[in-house]
Design an enzyme around this catalytic site. Structure first.
Site, short mmCIF file in Angstrom:
data_model
loop_
_atom_site.label_atom_id
_atom_site.label_comp_id
_atom_site.label_asym_id
_atom_site.label_seq_id
_atom_site.Cartn_x
_atom_site.Cartn_y
_atom_site.Cartn_z
N GLU A 1 49.98 75.03 18.40
CA GLU A 1 49.93 76.49 18.34
C GLU A 1 49.95 77.07 16.92
O GLU A 1 49.40 78.14 16.70
CB GLU A 1 51.12 77.07 19.12
N SER B 1 100.73 81.36 64.38
CA SER B 1 101.95 80.73 63.87
C SER B 1 101.95 80.48 62.37
O SER B 1 102.97 80.03 61.82
CB SER B 1 102.20 79.40 64.61
#
Length: 785
Positions: free
Chosen positions: A203, A479
């Site tokens: 690039e 419970s």
């Protein structure tokens, strides 16, 4: 006579003079025009320079605000627990392998690059990836762990002996911002050198030598393209591409190119080359995942290959760089042949420039694209846990702060989450078949000392991001409330102890509106009187109601709040048997102090939040608040241990043989809800089973939820509970008939822990003739007494 005027002589201009005059005038006009043009040009030049300067100042401000501020709306990155290992600590190599695979490490024979690991029977070698643990990026390092009998004998970091090492945590998810731009930010140090060298080669090979715009690069690209007969190089510099991606639109106009060049020059003037290259690595557009763009090489590595950027091989790096030219044109799922051709071109350039060897080049050319099978990225694997994280995060940070690339570190354990889900997958189908019902489940696992939630399941379907029952399903807890009742009694040690006798007879209570309430024991039987410890261990309803009414409902409500329940409580007798509605995570909070010897921590998922610069934005602060006395906590823990040994959870004695645990079962009316809360010396686990339509399940706490708990503990490994007796608590002998402490041993007595401060002792046990059989002599047997 007047004088005569002399005659005037009329001169006729010569031909030469008449031709000169227009020429002079023309020159004069030319000079004036030239002078005007020069002044006009100068004025226009100055005006242009002034306008460009002003415009450059505007562009400079725009560039600096973006580049030095919040460059991107980066997703919030949510990580699991930081796994730390030290010499002498426990380590199961099989579990380590599973954790590494979940973190996308690759098992190999020979470790060569970050993201790889190798295992033998007694050694693990891990090439840890670079990671920012909060104090800056730590470079990738090779870690060696020598293990014998699940104990770490030696640790090495790059072949240097150390006492402790830390592995980077598992990335759970990224929470996307409104822009839908997904990124995985990577530092320049974390990017493989081959990838950087190839990117610059393809690039912008003059990147470190130009000032933002490269005329020579444009000419070179033109030559290479003409030579190849196709476009193989671009003319724009990386800086120009960065400007285009970060600041400008993709419109192909002259004005945009002017802006691009100016902003590229500004970036080059303001920032270093490494800063610009790192920004490009994270900014470049590399694909599309339906509505979400793929930006940066970090996310692209995961999107295309399901790997971290540090784990990429040569051909995968080449394919990513090939995507820069056109992610849509070189889409590997739609156009594999086209993409392969472009990748091989990049590989050839890498070989020509000696970035890779001939062997690597030839091997890479023969390899397929090796992308993921489908474009769709897998959904969250742990959505229930992520829902909890998001809820907590919204309380700690504003929406704006969440868009600044923060990283969230949690207490999540992939090992325990996997064991949790495997337990459900293994046991739930059998329970559904047994009951003929479609059951749902919620489970919460937490480290009760720190309060950190390690694992969480909100439904039976793994990965389902729907209704989270662990957080939002409020059901009667039955419970499970009873320990709060008995805690209120044990805190009043002058009146109550584990041997205290409580009435166990049928009772009827009346409400304010005159309605009668007749609670019953689960088995419908009554014993007349029972010891406090046995009433809790056997989860008897009548003694619990009697004890609660004697203590007062307000005192029971206060005990429930002390344990960590923040909701409102309607004080009525039915609350003593669990008519309160709570979610599993609220129940988990309620039991944290009971498991942690009376010290409470706030249960939480998030441990720490840091920003992109590594600064801590929020951190969990441990409270270590002693909400109940150490003595009462110990006595209650003794009773809950008895639940697991001989009470309602006694099946744990064979499900988890020779292990010391504590817990409590819970069953609601008509067996609509099955609960179990259990803990060992490290983890607290809350389990709920039920139906979404609230119909009966045919399961009690021991026949349903306990089964899932036991399976999880078996897979995770049990750390048997260790008991540390607090000050003023000793083993005391109690007379079974009277429930009083005695100073001498007798047949009808038992040893129980008790607070000895102010305890009154009887000299001997009560004599009960009905329970003592006198042994007859042979003389009495023949002749009678």
């Amino acid at each position: 006579m007047s004088a005569r005027k002399p005659p005037q002589t009329k001169t006729t201009p010569t031909k030469k003079n008449s031709s000169k005059k227009p020429e002079v005038k023309a020159r004069s006009r030319m000079r004036r025009a030239l002078r005007w043009s020069l002044f006009f040009t100068l004025k226009m030049t100055l005006l242009t320079v002034f306008v460009i300067a002003l415009y450059s100042i505007y562009l400079d401000s725009k560039v600096r605000n973006k580049f030095e501020g919040q460059r991107w709306q980066v997703p919030v990155q949510v990580y699991g627990k930081l796994e730390s290992y030290e010499v002498g600590g426990k380590l199961n190599l099989t579990e380590l392998k599973q954790a590494l695979l979940a973190n996308r490490y690759k098992k190999v024979q020979r470790v060569q690059r970050p993201g790889e690991f190798a295992l033998s029977k007694s050694r693990a070698i891990i090439f840890r990836r670079a990671f920012d643990f909060g104090a800056g990026i730590e470079a990738s390092k090779k870690i060696t762990l020598d293990v014998s009998n699940n104990v770490i004998k030696a640790l090495y970091l790059d072949d240097i002996a150390v006492n402790q090492i830390v592995l980077e945590p598992l990335l759970l998810d990224r929470i996307l911002p409104e822009s839908k731009e997904d990124r995985v930010l990577v530092s320049l140090q974390a990017v493989p050198e081959e990838l950087l060298d190839t990117l610059l080669l393809v690039e912008d090979r003059d990147f470190y030598f130009h000032y933002g715009v490269s005329p020579l690069g444009i000419l070179r690209a033109l030559y290479q393209n003409l030579k190849a007969g196709r476009t193989v190089q671009g003319g724009s510099t990386l800086t120009q591409q960065l400007v285009k991606n970060m600041f400008l639109t993709r419109d192909k106009t002259i004005w945009r190119k002017v802006n691009e060049a100016l902003m590229a020059l500004i970036l080059e003037y303001r920032y270093s080359k490494d800063q610009l290259l790192e920004a490009y690595i994270n900014e470049v557009y590399l694909g599309q995942h339906y509505a979400n763009g793929i930006y940066g090489f970090g996310l692209a590595a995961e999107f295309y290959f399901g790997k971290s950027i540090q784990s990429l091989n040569v051909e995968q790096m080449a394919m990513l760089i090939a995507q820069v030219k056109g992610p849509s044109y070189y889409d590997p799922w739609r156009f594999p042949a086209r993409t392969l051709k472009r990748r091989d071109l990049v590989l050839r350039l890498m070989y020509q420039q000696e970035i890779i060897t001939r062997y690597e080049f030839e091997s890479a050319l023969e390899s397929p694209l090796s992308i993921r099978k489908t474009r769709r990225i897998a959904q969250q694997k742990f959505p229930a846990y992520l829902q909890l994280v998001k809820a907590e995060l919204s309380r700690h940070l504003s929406e704006y702060e969440q868009q600044s690339g923060v990283r969230v570190f949690t207490g999540f354990s992939i090992t325990q989450q996997s064991a949790l889900q495997a337990s459900i997958n293994q046991q739930l189908p059998a329970l559904e078949k047994k009951t003929g019902s479609a059951l749902q489940v919620a489970m919460v696992v937490s480290d009760f000392q720190s309060g950190a939630i390690r694992a969480l399941v909100g439904g039976k379907k793994a990965g389902y991001a729907g209704f989270n029952r662990a957080l939002h399903a409020k059901r009667p807890i039955g419970s499970l409330i009873k320990p709060a009742v008995y805690l209120a009694a044990l805190e009043r040690y002058q009146r109550f102890n584990l041997a205290s006798l409580i009435e166990d007879k049928a009772i009827t209570l009346s409400s304010e509106d005159g309605q009668a309430w007749k609670p019953k024991n689960y088995n419908g039987k009554y014993q007349g009187q029972v010891h406090l410890v046995d009433a809790l261990a056997s989860s008897l309803n009548i003694p619990t109601v009697n004890l609660g009414m004697e203590l007062g409902l307000d005192n029971i409500a206060q005990a429930i709040h002390l344990l960590g329940y923040a909701g409102d409580i309607v004080t009525r007798p039915s609350m003593l048997l669990g008519s309160l509605n709570m979610s599993p995570i609220e129940v988990n909070q309620l039991y944290l102090p009971l498991a942690n010897r009376g010290s409470a921590e706030q249960s939480h998922a998030i441990e720490r939040v840091v920003n992109a610069d590594g600064e801590t934005l929020w951190q969990f602060e441990a409270q270590q608040q002693q909400v109940i006395s150490a003595q009462a906590a110990y006595l209650l823990d003794f009773a809950l241990t008895k639940v697991a040994k001989s009470g309602t959870a006694r099946s744990l004695t064979w499900r988890l043989k020779d292990k010391n645990l504590a817990g409590k079962t819970g069953t609601t009316n008509d067996q609509r809800d099955s609960w179990f809360v259990g803990y060992d010396n490290e983890l607290l686990v809350t389990t709920w089973l039920g139906r979404d339509d609230n119909k009966p399940t045919k399961l009690t706490g021991s026949s349903g939820a306990l089964v899932l708990f036991a399976e999880f503990m078996k897979k995770n490994g049990v750390q048997s509970r260790l008991k540390k007796i607090p000050t003023n608590v000793e083993l005391v002998r109690f007379d079974n008939k009277s429930g009083r402490a005695v100073s001498e041993a007798c047949d009808n007595s038992q040893l129980l822990p008790a607070v000895t401060s102010g305890l009154v002792y009887e000299s001997e046990c009560e004599y009960d003739a009905k329970h003592v059989k006198k042994k007859k002599s042979w003389f009495d047997k023949i002749f009678g007494e």
